[in-house]
Design a protein around this motif. Structure first.
Motif: not given
Length: 247
Positions: A138-142, A150-156, A161-163
């Motif tokens: 339930e927290v995958v999108n969050d 987070a300021g790490l220049n990442l785009n998951p 159920t995974s990223l």
């Protein structure tokens, strides 16, 4: 306030070395005020004295809590230094590892918790991380939003159920931008260092029945500590900039 005898002697003695001097046959010293305003002489004297004080090192002094709490001052200065080190370690990074993601806090129904408590982060290749949230789907999108912000220049990318988190290659422009951010953070830390110094100076001004020599020596120690931690900030910035630029 009248100067103490020692204070007067020290002031006059230093003036002999600081102010412009005419030498006559190598035997006499004569002060020459003819071409220099008196105000400028005193400003020059102050700069010379300040330079001499800054030559003293922390290891050469004893920091007893007689007039002010040097123990508390050191704690406050160290807190500023540690804060900058954490920012450099957690945000301004060039190599993303699972540990960087594990510290990111994710919003859940029970509040915000570190990612490592609800997910498994693994590195499948130097350019890709995978995050399994099968126990908390339930927290995958969050989690994706938190990582993106987070300021790490990442785009998951959400995959059930995974990223999947691609790690982009750092360009020269991005590295230079990180160096600028590192310098900006260092300048903010220096402001906090100066604030700690000013608070100690204010505490010293509140003291009554304190000799001039004691006040002078305490101010000297406050400045030495301030300069020492300012240099530590600069060293931290230099190391971080070299790391970002790959030097």
């Amino acid at each position: 306030m009248a100067l103490s005898l020692n204070g007067k002697w020290r002031f006059c003695n230093l003036l002999m070395y600081v102010l412009p001097i005419k030498r006559s046959y190598g035997y006499h010293r004569q002060l020459d005020f003819s071409h220099l305003p008196l105000q400028h002489c005193f400003r020059y004297y102050s700069k010379k004295i300040k330079g001499k004080k800054n030559e003293r090192k922390v290891s050469q002094l004893r920091f007893d809590d007689d007039l002010i709490s040097f123990t508390q001052m050191k704690k406050n200065l160290q807190s500023v230094l540690d804060g900058l080190a954490r920012e450099y370690s957690n945000i301004l990074v060039t190599r993303i590892t699972p540990d960087h993601l594990n510290r990111i806090k994710i919003q859940t129904k029970d509040g915000k918790v570190p990612l490592q408590q609800i997910a498994q982060v693994s590195s499948t290749s130097p350019n890709l991380l995978r995050i399994s949230l099968s126990a908390f789907p339930e927290v995958v999108n969050d989690a994706a939003v938190a990582i993106r912000n987070a300021g790490l220049n990442l785009n998951p990318i959400v995959e059930g159920t995974s990223l999947k988190v691609p790690i982009p290659k750092m360009t020269k422009e991005q590295r230079e931008k990180l160096v600028k951010s590192a310098k900006s953070s260092c300048e903010k830390a220096k402001v906090n260092i100066r604030r700690v110094r000013q608070n100690c100076m204010n505490d010293l001004k509140k003291l009554k029945s304190t000799s001039e020599d004691e006040v002078y020596e305490t101010k000297d120690k406050i400045q030495v500590l301030t300069d020492d931690y300012s240099k530590k900030l600069e060293d931290l910035l230099t190391a971080k900039s070299n790391d970002i630029l790959g030097k």
